[in-house]
Design a protein around this motif. Structure first.
Motif, short mmCIF file in Angstrom:
data_model
loop_
_atom_site.label_atom_id
_atom_site.label_comp_id
_atom_site.label_asym_id
_atom_site.label_seq_id
_atom_site.Cartn_x
_atom_site.Cartn_y
_atom_site.Cartn_z
N ALA A 143 12.05 4.41 5.05
CA ALA A 143 11.91 5.47 6.05
C ALA A 143 11.12 6.65 5.49
CB ALA A 143 13.29 5.92 6.52
N ARG A 144 11.40 7.00 4.24
CA ARG A 144 10.68 8.12 3.63
C ARG A 144 9.19 7.82 3.50
NH1 ARG A 144 9.01 8.91 -1.40
NH2 ARG A 144 10.26 7.21 -2.22
N LEU A 145 8.84 6.63 3.03
CA LEU A 145 7.44 6.28 2.86
C LEU A 145 6.70 6.20 4.19
CD1 LEU A 145 7.76 3.56 0.07
CD2 LEU A 145 6.88 5.88 -0.17
N ARG A 146 7.41 5.80 5.23
CA ARG A 146 6.79 5.72 6.55
C ARG A 146 6.76 7.09 7.25
NH1 ARG A 146 7.24 0.58 9.50
NH2 ARG A 146 7.63 -1.12 8.04
N GLY A 147 7.60 8.02 6.78
CA GLY A 147 7.70 9.32 7.44
C GLY A 147 8.40 9.23 8.77
N ALA B 154 23.95 9.09 -0.61
CA ALA B 154 22.54 8.81 -0.87
C ALA B 154 21.78 10.10 -1.17
CB ALA B 154 21.92 8.10 0.33
N THR B 155 22.11 11.16 -0.45
CA THR B 155 21.45 12.45 -0.70
C THR B 155 21.83 12.97 -2.07
OG1 THR B 155 21.50 12.95 1.66
CG2 THR B 155 21.18 14.79 0.17
N ALA B 156 23.11 12.83 -2.42
CA ALA B 156 23.56 13.33 -3.72
C ALA B 156 22.93 12.55 -4.86
CB ALA B 156 25.08 13.21 -3.80
N ALA B 157 22.48 11.32 -4.59
CA ALA B 157 21.86 10.52 -5.63
C ALA B 157 20.45 10.98 -5.94
CB ALA B 157 21.85 9.04 -5.21
N GLY B 158 19.95 11.99 -5.24
CA GLY B 158 18.66 12.57 -5.55
C GLY B 158 17.49 11.98 -4.79
N LEU B 159 17.76 11.17 -3.76
CA LEU B 159 16.67 10.62 -2.97
C LEU B 159 16.06 11.72 -2.10
CD1 LEU B 159 18.25 7.23 -1.89
CD2 LEU B 159 16.51 7.62 -3.62
N PRO B 160 14.76 11.67 -1.86
CA PRO B 160 14.13 12.68 -1.01
C PRO B 160 14.77 12.71 0.38
CG PRO B 160 12.48 11.39 -2.16
CD PRO B 160 13.79 10.71 -2.40
N PRO B 161 14.83 13.87 1.01
CA PRO B 161 15.49 13.97 2.32
C PRO B 161 14.75 13.17 3.38
CG PRO B 161 14.31 16.00 1.80
CD PRO B 161 14.30 15.16 0.56
N VAL B 162 15.51 12.55 4.25
CA VAL B 162 14.98 11.76 5.36
C VAL B 162 15.77 12.14 6.60
CG1 VAL B 162 14.77 9.42 6.31
CG2 VAL B 162 14.30 9.82 3.90
N GLY C 23 0.81 -1.21 0.00
CA GLY C 23 0.00 0.00 0.00
C GLY C 23 0.84 1.26 0.00
N ARG C 24 1.91 1.28 0.82
CA ARG C 24 2.78 2.46 0.86
C ARG C 24 3.45 2.70 -0.47
NH1 ARG C 24 4.18 0.42 6.05
NH2 ARG C 24 5.95 -0.71 5.16
N ARG C 25 3.81 1.63 -1.16
CA ARG C 25 4.55 1.75 -2.42
C ARG C 25 3.64 1.81 -3.64
NH1 ARG C 25 10.45 -0.76 -2.00
NH2 ARG C 25 10.84 -0.38 0.21
N GLY C 26 2.34 1.70 -3.43
CA GLY C 26 1.41 1.75 -4.55
C GLY C 26 1.55 0.56 -5.48
N LEU C 27 1.83 -0.62 -4.92
CA LEU C 27 2.06 -1.83 -5.71
C LEU C 27 1.01 -2.89 -5.39
CD1 LEU C 27 5.93 -2.14 -5.24
CD2 LEU C 27 4.71 -1.26 -7.25
N PRO C 28 0.80 -3.83 -6.30
CA PRO C 28 -0.09 -4.94 -6.00
C PRO C 28 0.56 -5.92 -5.02
CG PRO C 28 0.86 -5.22 -8.17
CD PRO C 28 1.31 -3.87 -7.68
N LEU C 29 -0.26 -6.73 -4.38
CA LEU C 29 0.21 -7.76 -3.46
C LEU C 29 -0.09 -9.13 -4.06
CD1 LEU C 29 1.28 -8.52 -0.57
CD2 LEU C 29 -1.13 -8.61 0.12
#
Length: 347
Positions: A184-188, A278-286, A30-36
């Motif tokens: 971590a980002r998806l969970r906030g 990881a930050t330089a790779a463009g991932l959203p900040p966590v 559900g968090r990733r918007g994928l089927p199960l």
């Protein structure tokens, strides 16, 4: 052409542990918007051609398998409304069926124990076999109820020495770090990055056979055991170079303290650089907490698992090697962690 959505795959067998894994997998999907995709392995069907048509238990076994899948699909739908759920009744053993499903999966999720005669073991053979050989990330749902349900608001990742970026520019994050950051980002929630290091003390320096390797760095008592384990699970411990025998006790103490401080600085720099990459790779900040720890990788990760919703470690997959590819530390966390454990393959 659109991107193919790989499902989150979960193995079910009707046990309580499998139900926990199902809930965890449904929320991840559900968090990733994928089927199960819910998989139930029914080994007896593999031999159906050899069972007489009059066998009284054959229809009952089939009905049981279908009932397990139907109940699982209904439970997942209640857990995460609007979740797309697919079911798969595999005519094979559980490990083979799930490894096959994992070849086209975002992640594989399994419970820590099954329904079989070995249900009392710390980790079932299915979970261990899949974690050791799967080509995709494997989550073994285990630990205390509050950790399983995500009450800690923290994801922990083990940082290995071999993940250290080059001197010139940050390297892309490892697969384990990228997986942990995304979760971590998806969970906030906060991401805690743990790196264990170990420095020999004066008593270690005086032990026979303790000679520094050329160039210093790793070596001495215990280094091979810790490093050998870490090569397969995304966590390492470094050890200071021993001194020659016969030095004064005071000098040895000062040198050990100096070495300890140097290793602590190196561990802190390693965490900064790894997560900086990881930050330089463009991932959203966590939100990230860096935790260099003096001691064994095993203890550092097990301690960290007590306040985590998920512990992420890496596992090296050696090409052409088809056996169990897990190190000592991975075995330890899979058996004893207080929270779910994600084992992420690193090629």
């Amino acid at each position: 052409m659109g991107t193919v959505e790989l499902p989150v795959v979960v193995g079910v067998d009707g046990s309580d542990a499998a139900s926990d894994a199902l809930d965890w997998a449904a929320e991840m999907a559900g968090r990733r918007g994928l089927p199960l995709r819910v998989v139930h392995a029914s080994l007896w069907e593999r031999y159906e051609g050899y069972v007489p048509g009059t066998a009284a238990d054959r229809p009952a076994e089939r009905l049981h398998s279908e009932a397990v899948l139907a109940a699982a699909a209904e439970r997942a739908g209640r857990r995460v409304p609007a979740l797309k759920v697919m079911t798969d009744l595999a005519a094979d053993d559980a490990v083979t069926a799930l490894l096959r499903a994992g070849k086209s999966a975002e992640a594989l999720v399994v419970g820590s124990r099954g329904r079989g005669e070995f249900a009392s073991l710390l980790l079932g053979s299915v979970g261990l076999g899949i974690a050791a050989r799967a080509q995709c990330p494997v989550v073994v749902v285990r630990g205390r109820p509050e950790n399983v349900r995500g009450a800690m608001n923290r994801v922990v990742v083990g940082i290995a020495e071999r993940e250290r970026p080059g001197e010139q520019e940050p390297a892309p994050p490892s697969a384990a770090v990228a997986f942990a950051l995304r979760e971590a980002r998806l969970r906030g929630v906060e991401l805690e990055a743990v790196h264990a290091w170990r420095c020999a003390g004066p008593e270690d320096h005086a032990r026979p056979g303790n000679h520094a390797r050329p160039g210093g760095g790793r070596g001495g008592h215990g280094a091979h055991e810790e490093q050998g384990a870490s090569e397969a699970q995304g966590m390492s411990a470094t050890q200071g170079a021993p001194e020659t025998q016969g030095g004064r006790a005071t000098q040895g103490t000062h040198e050990a303290q100096s070495a300890s401080e140097a290793h602590e600085r190196r561990a802190a720099a390693l965490l900064d650089e790894t997560l900086g990459g990881a930050t330089a790779a463009g991932l959203p900040p966590v939100p990230v907490a860096h935790r260099p720890v003096e001691g064994s990788a095993r203890k550092a990760l097990l301690d960290a698992s007590a306040h985590a919703d998920l512990l992420v470690v890496g596992a090296r997959r050696r090409q052409g090697h088809f056996g169990m590819q897990l190190g000592l530390v991975n075995h330890a966390v899979l058996h004893h962690a207080k929270c779910p454990v994600a084992v992420v393959p690193v090629s």
